[in-house]
Design an enzyme around this catalytic site. Structure first.
Site: not given
Length: 326
Positions: A22-24, A58, A26, A273, A221
């Site tokens: 997935g893509l963060g 955010y 923030y 992110k 991560p």
């Protein structure tokens, strides 16, 4: 199961599924330029990302929602292809505020439902317009809320069709047990979003979550930013680790790609992110190689049990989750 760029979702305990990559989204609202969330999500959808992790706090959900809607409108994706995770912030824990908070996220995104909605932290703050409430002396204003009552309000949101799956974030074992052992529990938490990377592999929490069919979603991560206001700067930069550097050379990959692949192979969802188009592309290019068992063991051996994101400013909150071992 063979993981590919097109197919890398894993099942959740409620019958839904979550993409491992997935893509963060923030971005520090003080330093992120306007439109950066919008641009990042558009690029990410074009690259192949289908999972987006956001939050009301955010302050860019309107941008993320716009990008998703535009990519649906131009036929790149359908709504059901997209997995969006939103978060219940600390000032909305009282049961009467839970649904209005979720509805605020839906209105900001201009979507009919979110795929996952999680309690961002087990810490309740004083409700009000200020997301970070303090008194005149700068002392944090906490609030006493029963996490089980908050959870019941979330269950009602799922029953109303506003959200597909429910989860938590930054919960320790004791706090998870509180929910799992709640009398009359209707919907179990399907996920726990926590810090997870080669320097902080979370073996005990991971084992507990696996036993209870709870998927770990790993934030930071790749380690994290060096923002001293909330990050432990004593931790060495993860991506300079010699073992990760040598593995990256072997596969002609970046250390970031090796760190992400490591978690992926452990069944940990990753949400790095980035607002940098090159990094967004690179982070997704982790489906064309795999780490051997020996390499996985060696990287697991890097665990230092050091947490980058300590949130020490809230360590005196009665529900601060990180005093417990896990």
């Amino acid at each position: 199961m063979e993981l590919t760029a097109e197919k890398h979702s894993i099942p959740l305990s409620d019958g839904n599924s979550i993409p491992l990559m997935g893509l963060g989204t923030y971005g520090d609202p003080r330093t992120s330029h306007k439109g950066s969330g919008y641009e990042a999500v558009k690029v990410a959808i074009e690259v192949g990302y289908r999972h987006f992790d956001g939050a009301l706090v955010y302050f860019n959900e309107h941008e993320v929602g716009q990008a998703i809607r535009e990519k649906i409108a131009d036929g790149t994706v359908k709504r059901e292809d997209i997995f969006y995770c939103g978060k219940l912030w600390n000032t909305f824990h009282p049961p009467a505020l839970v649904r209005p908070a979720l509805e605020k996220t839906l209105k900001t995104l201009q979507l009919d439902y979110v795929d996952l909605y999680i309690v961002e932290l087990p810490l309740a703050f004083k409700p009000g317009d200020d997301f970070y409430p303090r008194d005149a002396n700068g002392k944090w204003l906490y609030h006493e809320t029963d996490l089980c009552a908050t959870w019941e309000a979330l269950e009602a949101c799922k029953d109303a069709g506003l959200v597909k799956s429910l989860g938590v974030s930054n919960f320790n074992k004791r706090q998870l047990e509180m929910i799992l052992n709640k009398p009359g529990l209707k919907h179990r938490p399907v996920s726990n979003q926590v810090e997870c990377h080669p320097y902080f592999t979370q073996p005990k929490l991971m084992e507990y979550c696996q036993q209870n069919d709870i998927v770990i979603v790993g934030y930071s991560p790749l380690g994290t930013s060096r923002d001293e206001s909330w990050v432990n700067l004593k931790c060495p930069p993860l991506l300079e680790d010699e073992l990760l550097v040598s593995a990256a050379k072997r596969y002609n990959k970046t250390t970031a790609q090796v760190a992400l692949r490591f978690n992926l192979q452990r069944g940990v969802v990753v949400i790095p992110k980035s607002f940098n188009p090159d990094h967004i592309r690179q982070n997704f290019e982790i489906f064309d190689f795999s780490l051997s068992e020996d390499e996985m063991k060696a990287i697991e051996g890097l665990n230092k049990n050091i947490r980058f994101v300590e949130l020490r400013m809230w360590a005196d909150h009665p529900e601060y989750p990180f005093h417990d071992e896990y």
